[in-house]
Design an enzyme around this catalytic site. Structure first.
Site, PDB file in Angstrom:
ATOM      1  N   CYS A 192      -5.888   1.555   6.156  1.00 40.56           N
ATOM      2  CA  CYS A 192      -6.531   0.316   6.593  1.00 40.56           C
ATOM      3  C   CYS A 192      -5.868  -0.151   7.894  1.00 40.56           C
ATOM      4  CB  CYS A 192      -6.389  -0.747   5.510  1.00 40.56           C
ATOM      5  SG  CYS A 192      -4.685  -1.323   5.272  1.00 40.56           S
TER       6      CYS A 192
ATOM      7  N   HIS B  66       0.857  -1.189   0.000  1.00 46.67           N
ATOM      8  CA  HIS B  66       0.000   0.000   0.000  1.00 46.67           C
ATOM      9  C   HIS B  66       0.890   1.236   0.000  1.00 46.67           C
ATOM     10  CE1 HIS B  66      -3.771  -2.099   1.883  1.00 46.67           C
ATOM     11  NE2 HIS B  66      -3.281  -2.755   0.844  1.00 46.67           N
TER      12      HIS B  66
ATOM     13  N   CYS C  56      -2.015  -0.863   7.587  1.00 47.32           N
ATOM     14  CA  CYS C  56      -1.216   0.359   7.518  1.00 47.32           C
ATOM     15  C   CYS C  56      -1.250   1.129   8.834  1.00 47.32           C
ATOM     16  CB  CYS C  56      -1.702   1.237   6.365  1.00 47.32           C
ATOM     17  SG  CYS C  56      -1.404   0.489   4.750  1.00 47.32           S
TER      18      CYS C  56
ATOM     19  N   GLU D  55       1.127   3.749   1.908  1.00 45.00           N
ATOM     20  CA  GLU D  55       1.701   4.071   3.215  1.00 45.00           C
ATOM     21  C   GLU D  55       2.907   3.189   3.518  1.00 45.00           C
ATOM     22  OE1 GLU D  55      -1.474   3.346   2.385  1.00 45.00           O
ATOM     23  OE2 GLU D  55      -2.844   4.001   3.949  1.00 45.00           O
TER      24      GLU D  55
END
Length: 149
Positions: free
Chosen positions: A78, A48, A81, A50
């Site tokens: 999420c 992701h 993360c 992040e």
């Protein structure tokens, strides 16, 4: 946040990845790392935006602890993360659009403020939320239209 939105725009034109942009800034205001979703490109479910930015910053600083840093991201993180932010000891999270399906920083869950953790992250959500949300909505709309052709 505007730079994170620019990263998301670049990602939107680069393939099938959900266009999320993230950047990490040091306590003294230096840009340490940027990230966009790379799940498909890297064949990595953890890639992701992040996480990509956290990994880059950790390599650059030579430490997984990113004390005093601020993460800017266009979409509320999420659970995966969010917990990475706790483990990295990020000081502050600034996000754009809320994530009503998987958000873990106040929408669906609130992992960053959970008193059971040994570190808390200051959360500022909704920064340029309309811009961030509109970009995501447009990308998903275009994707649905392309599939229905």
């Amino acid at each position: 946040m505007r730079l994170a939105l620019e990263l998301a725009d670049q990602a939107a034109g680069a393939g099938d990845e959900v266009p999320v942009g993230a950047l990490l800034v040091s306590a003294d205001g230096r840009l340490l790392a940027t990230g966009t979703n790379r799940v498909i490109a890297c064949r990595d479910p953890t890639a992701h935006a992040e996480i990509v930015a956290l990994r880059e910053a950790g390599q650059r600083l030579g430490n997984y602890r990113l004390d005093g840093c601020t993460l800017y991201v266009t979409l509320e993180p999420c659970a995966m993360c969010a917990m990475a932010l706790v483990h990295a000891r990020i000081a502050r999270l600034v996000y754009g659009a809320a994530n009503p399906k998987a958000g873990a920083c106040g929408s669906v869950f609130d992992l960053l403020r959970d008193p059971r953790h040994n570190h808390r992250v200051i959360v500022d959500g909704g920064v340029l939320a309309e811009d961030a949300g509109a970009r995501l909505s447009e990308w998903f709309r275009a994707r649905r239209e392309a599939r229905n052709r």
